[in-house]
Design an enzyme around this catalytic site. Structure first.
Site, PDB file in Angstrom:
ATOM      1  N   LYS A 150     -21.078  26.878  59.883  1.00 11.93           N
ATOM      2  CA  LYS A 150     -21.620  26.002  60.910  1.00 11.93           C
ATOM      3  C   LYS A 150     -23.149  26.077  60.791  1.00 11.93           C
ATOM      4  O   LYS A 150     -23.772  27.019  61.262  1.00 11.93           O
ATOM      5  CB  LYS A 150     -21.136  26.457  62.289  1.00 11.93           C
ATOM      6  N   GLU A 170     -26.945  39.334  63.643  1.00 10.69           N
ATOM      7  CA  GLU A 170     -28.373  39.607  63.409  1.00 10.69           C
ATOM      8  C   GLU A 170     -29.131  38.759  64.406  1.00 10.69           C
ATOM      9  O   GLU A 170     -29.089  37.537  64.350  1.00 10.69           O
ATOM     10  CB  GLU A 170     -28.761  39.267  61.968  1.00 10.69           C
ATOM     11  N   CYS A 223     -37.229  35.880  61.598  1.00  9.23           N
ATOM     12  CA  CYS A 223     -36.768  36.907  62.544  1.00  9.23           C
ATOM     13  C   CYS A 223     -37.526  38.213  62.351  1.00  9.23           C
ATOM     14  O   CYS A 223     -37.779  38.940  63.318  1.00  9.23           O
ATOM     15  CB  CYS A 223     -35.263  37.121  62.407  1.00  9.23           C
ATOM     16  N   GLU A 263     -39.915  37.467  72.233  1.00  8.29           N
ATOM     17  CA  GLU A 263     -40.049  36.981  70.860  1.00  8.29           C
ATOM     18  C   GLU A 263     -40.679  35.588  70.866  1.00  8.29           C
ATOM     19  O   GLU A 263     -40.132  34.651  71.444  1.00  8.29           O
ATOM     20  CB  GLU A 263     -38.690  36.920  70.159  1.00  8.29           C
TER      21      GLU A 263
END
Length: 486
Positions: A168, A241, A275, A374
């Site tokens: 996906k 993750e 990330c 973040e």
């Protein structure tokens, strides 16, 4: 989409647009999968897994190498599509394709050479050993920032382990994954499927489908937690993750030119949408003024613009919503007392596209929003610290633990930081370098499980203990209890 070895649209004919973030133009339209489309893909994958798990390791290795060769043959075309839909500079996307092919080649080899173990028996005429079995059907839910690389990190080991996979792709970047589908034509139908659509519809349906045995996900911690809650109902396996707010420590003995250039690379690569980007910089007071001055100079030299042009260093962030979130985080940090040294604005001459200048925030207070949240964009938050010990303490003062960076020539600092900082990857003097043979993943709220390396293969299979007594004879099993031999 790609279901049961063939291209198809959504059952109801629904589609969604794909935008070029550098021009804000619509560059494609893809199927918008609903629950019925996901169910068809899951059914196909479940049926195909029965045969795929029994394909000999040598043949699996040959097919994975063939996938790598086909991707290599589409190298430039794939990079161009990724640049168009994702906004990452062309040169970075060309590199990404190299990493993708390396990943498939790597798992072709270690999947073939992987082995179980023998176990010393408890009694005579017994044999004990372990075999490694696939989970079944894996849903690989992939983000926009590295759409093919993070797909490969999941699909290659999952296939090598004997699973079938449904991919996906991210809502924003499905075109390159669909173009890649032809590389999977070498596999039996259903071994790899691709469904496009939104996370709320296609992604949610994949996570909930009972025929899906495992979820491999890269994305935000918020969504990772949501996936875990759903998976808990059936104890579905997960490999996650998630978010990172990686620290970058500059010690007083570091070569400041080298450290400043490494810091710019670690923060502004892919417009800060990585990330493991360095997001909070802890610089020892003794060298802070000089480091900050050079860092800001280098940030201003980063060329922002059309990602198709060879001179471009940094493209746009992925969407209008993402740009709004990033600029909002800058405003909050300045409101908390941070000093804006560079950037923070739309670059001159770029009237369209989701562009932002590389931004440097100095004198950020540890504990403020810029060190807790973040920021998925080109914003560096610099915190001045008394010494390395305080830097390590601040680095550890976080809910996250994906990666960490250290610049020093002092082995004592290296060993101290390596032992004390909670992070899945620890880089010294060389940020954001991956290795197919080295495990990648996070600690704390940065994830569960690992990708890459032998650990990345083990994440997609589970051990079975086999116990054989090769001589059949009558035994006293002590039933009924009343007739125990003693």
């Amino acid at each position: 989409m790609w279901v049961n070895g063939a291209a198809c649209g959504a059952v109801g004919g629904a589609t969604m647009e794909v935008e070029n973030p550098a021009t804000e133009e619509v560059v494609g339209r893809v199927p918008r999968a609903q629950a019925a489309d996901v169910a068809a893909a899951a059914k196909s994958a479940r049926e195909a897994q029965v045969g795929w798990r029994r394909v000999p390791g040598l043949e699996k290795a040959r097919l994975l190498h063939e996938i790598a060769a086909r991707i290599r043959a589409m190298h430039r075309e794939l990079a161009e599509v990724m640049t168009l839909e994702g906004g990452k500079p062309m040169i970075e996307n060309l590199d990404e394709i190299e990493w993708v092919t390396a990943c498939f080649d790597y798992y072709a080899e270690i999947g073939r050479s992987s082995r179980g173990s023998s176990i010393p028996p408890s009694f005579e005429h017994q044999v004990n050993f372990t075999v490694k079995e696939p989970f079944g059907v894996v849903a690989a839910i992939v983000p926009f920032n590295y759409p093919l690389l993070l797909m490969a990190w999941k699909v290659a080991p999952a296939l090598a382990a004997g699973n079938t996979v449904i991919i996906k792709p991210a809502d924003e970047t499905p075109l390159s994954t669909l173009r890649l589908a032809s590389a999977f034509e070498v596999l039996p139908p259903g071994v790899v499927g691709i469904v496009t659509g939104t996370g709320e519809e296609a992604g949610e349906a994949l996570v909930r489908d009972p025929r899906v045995d495992m979820i491999a996900f890269t994305g935000s911690t918020r969504v990772g937690k949501h996936i875990m809650r759903i998976a808990a109902d059936s104890l579905k396996k997960v490999n996650l993750e998630t978010s990172g707010i990686d620290p970058f420590i500059v010690c007083e003995d570091a070569d400041l030119e080298v450290a400043a250039r490494g810091a710019v690379w670690a923060r502004y690569l892919n417009a800060g949408q990585v990330c493991t980007s360095a997001k909070r910089f802890y610089v020892v007071d003794a060298i802070a003024d000089r480091f900050v001055e050079r860092f800001a100079e280098l940030a201003r030299e980063v060329v922002v613009g059309d990602p198709r042009r060879p001179e471009t260093d940094m493209g746009p962030v992925i969407s209008r919503e993402a740009l709004s979130r990033v600029t909002g985080s800058i405003e909050r940090a300045v409101g908390e007392g941070a000093r804006l040294l560079a950037g923070g604005r739309r670059p001159a001459g770029l009237a369209r596209g989701h562009f932002l200048e590389p931004t440097v925030l100095d004198r950020v207070e540890h504990g403020g929003s810029a060190t807790r949240e973040e920021v998925f964009g080109p914003v560096a938050a610099i915190v001045r610290v008394r010494d390395v010990a305080e830097a390590i303490a601040f680095a550890n003062d976080s809910d996250y633990g994906l990666g960490a960076n250290l610049y020093t020539n002092n082995l004592r600092y290296v060993m101290q930081a390596m032992e004390e900082i909670k992070a899945g990857t620890f880089w010294v003097n060389d940020p954001l370098t991956d290795n197919e043979a080295g495990p990648f993943g996070g600690m704390r709220q940065s994830g569960i499980g690992r990708e890459l390396g032998v650990e990345g293969l083990e994440a997609f299979r589970e051990p079975k203990h086999v116990h054989i007594d090769y001589i059949q004879e009558r035994k006293s099993y002590w039933f009924p209890y009343a007739k125990r031999p003693w």
